[in-house]
Design a protein around this motif. Structure first.
Motif, mmCIF file in Angstrom:
data_model
loop_
_atom_site.group_PDB
_atom_site.id
_atom_site.type_symbol
_atom_site.label_atom_id
_atom_site.label_comp_id
_atom_site.label_asym_id
_atom_site.label_seq_id
_atom_site.Cartn_x
_atom_site.Cartn_y
_atom_site.Cartn_z
ATOM 1 N N UNK A 52 1.125 -1.193 -0.001
ATOM 2 C CA UNK A 52 -0.114 -0.142 -0.105
ATOM 3 C C UNK A 52 0.982 1.461 -0.010
ATOM 4 N N UNK A 53 1.539 1.228 0.810
ATOM 5 C CA UNK A 53 2.710 2.676 0.998
ATOM 6 C C UNK A 53 3.376 2.323 0.022
ATOM 7 N N UNK A 54 3.957 1.601 -1.139
ATOM 8 C CA UNK A 54 4.521 1.852 -2.347
ATOM 9 C C UNK A 54 3.338 2.346 -3.525
ATOM 10 N N UNK A 55 2.478 1.470 -3.539
ATOM 11 C CA UNK A 55 1.974 2.154 -4.374
ATOM 12 C C UNK A 55 2.084 3.263 -4.326
ATOM 13 N N UNK A 56 1.259 3.948 -3.441
ATOM 14 C CA UNK A 56 0.735 5.334 -3.035
ATOM 15 C C UNK A 56 2.000 6.369 -3.444
ATOM 16 N N UNK A 57 2.971 5.737 -3.633
ATOM 17 C CA UNK A 57 4.313 6.452 -3.813
ATOM 18 C C UNK A 57 4.451 6.721 -4.329
ATOM 19 N N UNK A 58 3.842 5.643 -5.310
ATOM 20 C CA UNK A 58 3.981 5.066 -7.295
ATOM 21 C C UNK A 58 3.187 6.228 -7.653
ATOM 22 N N UNK A 59 2.110 5.950 -7.012
ATOM 23 C CA UNK A 59 0.696 7.429 -7.636
ATOM 24 C C UNK A 59 1.279 8.566 -7.369
ATOM 25 N N UNK A 60 1.563 8.575 -5.807
ATOM 26 C CA UNK A 60 2.442 10.126 -6.202
ATOM 27 C C UNK A 60 3.486 10.671 -7.422
ATOM 28 N N UNK A 61 4.101 10.254 -7.617
ATOM 29 C CA UNK A 61 4.880 10.008 -8.353
ATOM 30 C C UNK A 61 4.701 10.298 -10.326
ATOM 31 N N UNK A 62 3.454 9.416 -10.390
ATOM 32 C CA UNK A 62 2.500 9.789 -11.669
ATOM 33 C C UNK A 62 1.517 10.718 -11.674
ATOM 34 N N UNK A 63 1.076 11.522 -10.899
ATOM 35 C CA UNK A 63 0.761 12.219 -10.286
ATOM 36 C C UNK A 63 0.995 13.706 -11.722
ATOM 37 N N UNK A 64 -0.242 14.552 -12.084
ATOM 38 C CA UNK A 64 -0.095 15.625 -12.621
ATOM 39 C C UNK A 64 1.353 16.806 -12.813
ATOM 40 N N UNK A 65 1.538 17.065 -11.131
ATOM 41 C CA UNK A 65 2.364 17.562 -10.604
ATOM 42 C C UNK A 65 2.805 17.516 -9.041
ATOM 43 N N UNK A 66 3.659 16.182 -8.878
ATOM 44 C CA UNK A 66 4.040 15.460 -7.768
ATOM 45 C C UNK A 66 4.711 16.722 -6.854
ATOM 46 N N UNK A 67 3.884 17.177 -6.132
ATOM 47 C CA UNK A 67 5.118 17.734 -5.249
ATOM 48 C C UNK A 67 5.437 16.896 -4.038
ATOM 49 N N UNK A 68 6.681 17.727 -3.573
ATOM 50 C CA UNK A 68 7.517 17.345 -2.502
ATOM 51 C C UNK A 68 7.032 17.091 -1.471
ATOM 52 N N UNK A 69 5.933 18.008 -0.935
ATOM 53 C CA UNK A 69 5.307 17.816 0.196
ATOM 54 C C UNK A 69 4.603 16.919 0.560
ATOM 55 N N UNK A 70 3.762 17.115 -0.363
ATOM 56 C CA UNK A 70 2.663 15.502 -0.704
ATOM 57 C C UNK A 70 4.177 14.632 -0.230
ATOM 58 N N UNK A 71 4.463 14.459 -1.208
ATOM 59 C CA UNK A 71 5.080 12.502 -0.660
ATOM 60 C C UNK A 71 5.422 12.050 0.752
ATOM 61 N N UNK A 72 5.551 13.738 1.042
ATOM 62 C CA UNK A 72 5.874 13.345 2.675
ATOM 63 C C UNK A 72 4.932 12.828 3.448
ATOM 64 N N UNK A 73 4.485 13.468 2.883
ATOM 65 C CA UNK A 73 3.296 13.006 4.244
ATOM 66 C C UNK A 73 2.920 12.026 3.896
ATOM 67 N N UNK A 74 3.474 10.418 2.924
ATOM 68 C CA UNK A 74 3.040 9.798 3.138
ATOM 69 C C UNK A 74 4.066 8.650 3.620
ATOM 70 N N UNK A 75 3.174 8.247 4.637
ATOM 71 C CA UNK A 75 3.772 6.824 5.542
ATOM 72 C C UNK A 75 3.065 5.618 5.011
ATOM 73 N N UNK A 76 3.913 4.617 5.616
ATOM 74 C CA UNK A 76 3.603 3.495 5.405
ATOM 75 C C UNK A 76 2.090 2.955 7.070
#
Length: 76
Positions: A52-76
């Motif tokens: 689930x964590x890896x999928x959410x990170x991959x979803x972030x990387x494939x988003x239209x405008x990924x921001x690092x702030x949003x990535x760092x909010x994803x937790x396992x």
């Protein structure tokens, strides 16, 4: 001790940078060895949490405008 906040909202990242950041962030929590171990011998709960964590990170990387702030909010 106080923590610093960083504003990443104006960062312009290339597709390579985005994928590298995503991979590094995943590896911070799940090294390659840990991923293989969980995949082979982990409980269903451990596997699902990791996947689930890896999928959410991959979803972030494939988003239209990924921001690092949003990535760092994803937790396992």
């Amino acid at each position: 001790m106080h923590s610093q906040s960083y504003d990443y909202s104006s960062d312009k990242l290339s597709a390579v940078d985005i994928n590298d950041r995503c991979e590094a962030y995943i590896l911070r929590f799940y090294s390659y060895g840990k991923q293989l171990t969980f995949d082979r011998t982990g409980t269903d709960d451990e596997k699902n949490k990791m996947y689930d964590f890896i999928d959410r990170c991959r979803k972030w990387s494939n988003s239209v405008k990924p921001s690092l702030f949003d990535l760092y909010q994803i937790k396992p």
